[in-house]
Design a protein around this motif. Structure first.
Motif, PDB file in Angstrom:
ATOM      1  N   ASP A 106       0.806  -1.390  -0.123  1.00 61.16           N
ATOM      2  CA  ASP A 106       0.076  -0.410  -0.279  1.00 61.16           C
ATOM      3  C   ASP A 106       0.295   0.813   0.100  1.00 61.16           C
ATOM      4  O   ASP A 106       0.927   2.294  -0.093  1.00 61.16           O
ATOM      5  N   VAL A 107       1.904   0.871   0.337  1.00 62.48           N
ATOM      6  CA  VAL A 107       3.093   1.990   0.557  1.00 62.48           C
ATOM      7  C   VAL A 107       3.483   2.600  -0.954  1.00 62.48           C
ATOM      8  O   VAL A 107       4.061   3.813  -1.277  1.00 62.48           O
ATOM      9  N   PHE A 108       3.347   2.089  -2.164  1.00 61.32           N
ATOM     10  CA  PHE A 108       4.205   2.269  -3.033  1.00 61.32           C
ATOM     11  C   PHE A 108       2.968   2.057  -4.457  1.00 61.32           C
ATOM     12  O   PHE A 108       1.820   1.791  -4.483  1.00 61.32           O
ATOM     13  N   GLU A 109       3.264   3.204  -4.930  1.00 59.86           N
ATOM     14  CA  GLU A 109       2.277   4.889  -5.533  1.00 59.86           C
ATOM     15  C   GLU A 109       2.578   4.095  -7.168  1.00 59.86           C
ATOM     16  O   GLU A 109       1.496   3.588  -7.961  1.00 59.86           O
ATOM     17  N   TYR A 110       3.806   2.966  -7.228  1.00 62.59           N
ATOM     18  CA  TYR A 110       3.989   2.476  -9.172  1.00 62.59           C
ATOM     19  C   TYR A 110       4.011   1.162  -8.810  1.00 62.59           C
ATOM     20  O   TYR A 110       4.332   1.024  -8.697  1.00 62.59           O
ATOM     21  N   TRP A 111       3.094   0.726 -10.561  1.00 67.60           N
ATOM     22  CA  TRP A 111       3.192  -0.579 -10.118  1.00 67.60           C
ATOM     23  C   TRP A 111       3.254  -1.637 -11.959  1.00 67.60           C
ATOM     24  O   TRP A 111       2.592  -0.358 -12.613  1.00 67.60           O
ATOM     25  N   GLY A 112       4.131  -2.240 -12.248  1.00 63.26           N
ATOM     26  CA  GLY A 112       4.287  -2.671 -13.105  1.00 63.26           C
ATOM     27  C   GLY A 112       3.154  -3.765 -13.651  1.00 63.26           C
ATOM     28  O   GLY A 112       2.433  -3.899 -12.709  1.00 63.26           O
ATOM     29  N   GLN A 113       2.909  -4.362 -14.572  1.00 64.98           N
ATOM     30  CA  GLN A 113       1.707  -5.013 -14.976  1.00 64.98           C
ATOM     31  C   GLN A 113       2.435  -6.631 -14.715  1.00 64.98           C
ATOM     32  O   GLN A 113       1.410  -7.543 -14.486  1.00 64.98           O
ATOM     33  N   GLY A 114       2.809  -6.846 -14.005  1.00 70.20           N
ATOM     34  CA  GLY A 114       3.832  -8.289 -13.571  1.00 70.20           C
ATOM     35  C   GLY A 114       3.957  -9.080 -14.689  1.00 70.20           C
ATOM     36  O   GLY A 114       3.623  -9.603 -15.928  1.00 70.20           O
ATOM     37  N   THR A 115       4.794 -10.375 -14.158  1.00 66.21           N
ATOM     38  CA  THR A 115       5.111 -11.420 -15.050  1.00 66.21           C
ATOM     39  C   THR A 115       4.732 -12.632 -14.327  1.00 66.21           C
ATOM     40  O   THR A 115       5.948 -13.115 -13.001  1.00 66.21           O
ATOM     41  N   GLN A 116       4.336 -13.459 -14.943  1.00 66.13           N
ATOM     42  CA  GLN A 116       4.442 -15.098 -14.420  1.00 66.13           C
ATOM     43  C   GLN A 116       5.902 -15.969 -14.680  1.00 66.13           C
ATOM     44  O   GLN A 116       6.739 -16.201 -15.050  1.00 66.13           O
ATOM     45  N   VAL A 117       5.656 -16.743 -13.268  1.00 63.34           N
ATOM     46  CA  VAL A 117       6.926 -17.270 -12.841  1.00 63.34           C
ATOM     47  C   VAL A 117       6.709 -18.563 -11.992  1.00 63.34           C
ATOM     48  O   VAL A 117       5.656 -18.786 -11.316  1.00 63.34           O
ATOM     49  N   THR A 118       6.595 -19.633 -13.023  1.00 60.84           N
ATOM     50  CA  THR A 118       6.587 -21.247 -12.557  1.00 60.84           C
ATOM     51  C   THR A 118       7.368 -22.106 -12.401  1.00 60.84           C
ATOM     52  O   THR A 118       7.880 -21.619 -13.722  1.00 60.84           O
ATOM     53  N   VAL A 119       7.519 -22.761 -11.373  1.00 55.56           N
ATOM     54  CA  VAL A 119       8.549 -23.666 -10.592  1.00 55.56           C
ATOM     55  C   VAL A 119       7.674 -24.782 -11.092  1.00 55.56           C
ATOM     56  O   VAL A 119       7.335 -25.063 -10.044  1.00 55.56           O
ATOM     57  N   SER A 120       8.053 -25.610 -11.753  1.00 57.35           N
ATOM     58  CA  SER A 120       6.984 -27.253 -11.565  1.00 57.35           C
ATOM     59  C   SER A 120       8.270 -28.059 -12.450  1.00 57.35           C
ATOM     60  O   SER A 120       8.550 -27.633 -14.005  1.00 57.35           O
ATOM     61  N   SER A 121       8.152 -29.330 -12.209  1.00 54.60           N
ATOM     62  CA  SER A 121       9.166 -30.404 -13.362  1.00 54.60           C
ATOM     63  C   SER A 121       7.888 -30.901 -13.695  1.00 54.60           C
ATOM     64  O   SER A 121       8.751 -32.153 -14.948  1.00 54.60           O
TER      65      SER A 121
END
Length: 121
Positions: A106-121
């Motif tokens: 809540d204290v961060f004013e600026y946000w990027g769009q997000g990038t998916q990280v999936t860790v799976s075998s």
């Protein structure tokens, strides 16, 4: 404006590097992780000036946050990944010093769009 990139699918024990390009300079930049049904969890934060860093306990020793001030870009180097690291990673930035002392979403004013990280075998 923040632009995140670098996510993907990786096997347990693998590595990834996320990048976040910023259009302007702020006081700090940070990475948060979100999983379905959960809030944004703090991962790491860095001060643009001086390069001080802080990490969540779950990633300390495996993740490294760094910045390239000339490129206005923040990186998150992730090593020895495990399935619990899976989620959407967001970069965020703030102009205020409290955001480093108390890195809550809540204290961060600026946000990027997000990038998916999936860790799976």
């Amino acid at each position: 404006q923040l632009q995140a990139s670098g996510g993907g699918l990786v096997q347990p024990g693998g590595s990834l590097r996320l990048s976040c390009a910023a259009s302007g300079r702020t006081y700090v930049a940070a990475w948060f992780r979100q999983t379905p049904g959960n809030e944004h969890d703090f991962v790491a934060v860095i001060r643009w000036s001086g390069g001080s860093t802080k990490y969540a306990d779950s990633v300390r020793g495996r993740f490294t946050i760094s910045s390239d001030n000339a490129k206005n870009t923040v990186y998150l180097e992730m090593k020895n990944l495990n399935p619990d690291d899976t989620g959407v990673y967001y970069c965020a930035a703030s102009r205020y010093s409290d955001s480093y002392a108390y890195p809550r979403p809540d204290v961060f004013e600026y946000w990027g769009q997000g990038t998916q990280v999936t860790v799976s075998s």
